[in-house]
Design a protein around this motif. Sequence first.
Motif, PDB file in Angstrom:
ATOM      1  N   ALA A  32       0.835  -1.208   0.000  1.00 33.44           N
ATOM      2  CA  ALA A  32       0.000   0.000   0.000  1.00 33.44           C
ATOM      3  C   ALA A  32       0.865   1.251   0.000  1.00 33.44           C
ATOM      4  O   ALA A  32       0.568   2.238  -0.702  1.00 33.44           O
ATOM      5  CB  ALA A  32      -0.926   0.003   1.216  1.00 33.44           C
ATOM      6  N   ARG A  64      -6.924  -3.590  -6.100  1.00 31.31           N
ATOM      7  CA  ARG A  64      -7.490  -3.775  -4.762  1.00 31.31           C
ATOM      8  C   ARG A  64      -6.981  -2.705  -3.795  1.00 31.31           C
ATOM      9  O   ARG A  64      -7.744  -2.163  -2.991  1.00 31.31           O
ATOM     10  CB  ARG A  64      -7.157  -5.176  -4.232  1.00 31.31           C
ATOM     11  N   ILE A  65      -5.686  -2.412  -3.876  1.00 35.16           N
ATOM     12  CA  ILE A  65      -5.117  -1.412  -2.969  1.00 35.16           C
ATOM     13  C   ILE A  65      -5.656  -0.024  -3.285  1.00 35.16           C
ATOM     14  O   ILE A  65      -6.023   0.737  -2.377  1.00 35.16           O
ATOM     15  CB  ILE A  65      -3.575  -1.443  -3.052  1.00 35.16           C
ATOM     16  N   HIS A  67      -8.505   0.712  -4.673  1.00 36.64           N
ATOM     17  CA  HIS A  67      -9.904   0.755  -4.226  1.00 36.64           C
ATOM     18  C   HIS A  67      -9.975   1.009  -2.721  1.00 36.64           C
ATOM     19  O   HIS A  67     -10.768   1.839  -2.257  1.00 36.64           O
ATOM     20  CB  HIS A  67     -10.604  -0.563  -4.565  1.00 36.64           C
ATOM     21  N   THR A  68      -9.156   0.308  -1.961  1.00 39.76           N
ATOM     22  CA  THR A  68      -9.149   0.478  -0.503  1.00 39.76           C
ATOM     23  C   THR A  68      -8.742   1.895  -0.110  1.00 39.76           C
ATOM     24  O   THR A  68      -9.383   2.533   0.744  1.00 39.76           O
ATOM     25  CB  THR A  68      -8.185  -0.534   0.143  1.00 39.76           C
ATOM     26  N   GLN A  71     -11.519   4.316  -0.750  1.00 38.60           N
ATOM     27  CA  GLN A  71     -12.565   4.217   0.266  1.00 38.60           C
ATOM     28  C   GLN A  71     -12.170   4.946   1.551  1.00 38.60           C
ATOM     29  O   GLN A  71     -13.024   5.494   2.252  1.00 38.60           O
ATOM     30  CB  GLN A  71     -12.857   2.740   0.576  1.00 38.60           C
ATOM     31  N   LEU A  72     -10.870   4.961   1.837  1.00 38.55           N
ATOM     32  CA  LEU A  72     -10.373   5.592   3.065  1.00 38.55           C
ATOM     33  C   LEU A  72     -10.035   7.072   2.878  1.00 38.55           C
ATOM     34  O   LEU A  72      -9.663   7.739   3.841  1.00 38.55           O
ATOM     35  CB  LEU A  72      -9.129   4.843   3.563  1.00 38.55           C
TER      36      LEU A  72
END
Length: 270
Positions: A32, A64-65, A67-68, A71-72
């Motif tokens: 990340a 995936r990273i 997207h995460t 979201q944060l």
Amino acid sequence: MTRHVLKSVPGDRVITEAQRSDPLFIQSVARAMQVLSAFHGVDGALSLAEIAKSAGIDRSAAQRIVHTLRQLGYLRLDKDGRGFLPDIRILDHTHDYLSLNPVVRNATPVLLELRRNTQERVDLSLFDDVRVVYAARMQSKRENFFATLVGHSVPTYCSSGGRAILSKLDDDEVQDIIARSDRTPLTPRTITDPERVMSKVHEAREQGFALAREEILIGEIALGVPIMGHDGRPCGAIHIAGSLSDWHEEAFRDRFFPLAAEAALAISRF
């Protein structure tokens, strides 16, 4: 004016075998951070493929990273919806670092007074191996956008503050830093030859300050004085920068070295 931003290169943040075998090391967190590091030094939004390539991970992991992190609140889509940019939550961590760093916190009133006394640009840089990173910048009226940004960084070996810092290290450590530095010249006047750089470091060691003339920006002269940490090692530097259209080198040195030295000593005492 050319933008020069020296940052940690994401490719240099590869996960080593020693880290992989460390039971406390979380590789997903490291990946990340590699994704966030992909934005170092870029001039615009990055596509998912560009992020994956820069971070050294496959596209699926990058997706995936990203997207995460979206979201944060750490990444966002650009206005065209085709690429990604850092988002506002990253500034929370910048604030945390600056507000909790004792050198930055204690230096602020000293720098404000120095800026009032000099009427020139005053910077506080922190030592980070082959680069120095600006943690406080108090500009003059003529500065451009990038000359005012906290987090901007320049090579240790050719900046006034960087050489002032190097002057407080032993020669073996200085030579190692010079050898590992990317010595691509930033201007036609940047000194890149290792022996000449060492000579400038020795000169700074004798004088108590370093001068850099047009090595970072054409038309600029800068004076740097080291700030010492509690461990006896240099942790940063004060820079005072002026225009060669306003100052001759000797007059600049004589006017600002005593002020910079007094300010650096005051910060080093904290």
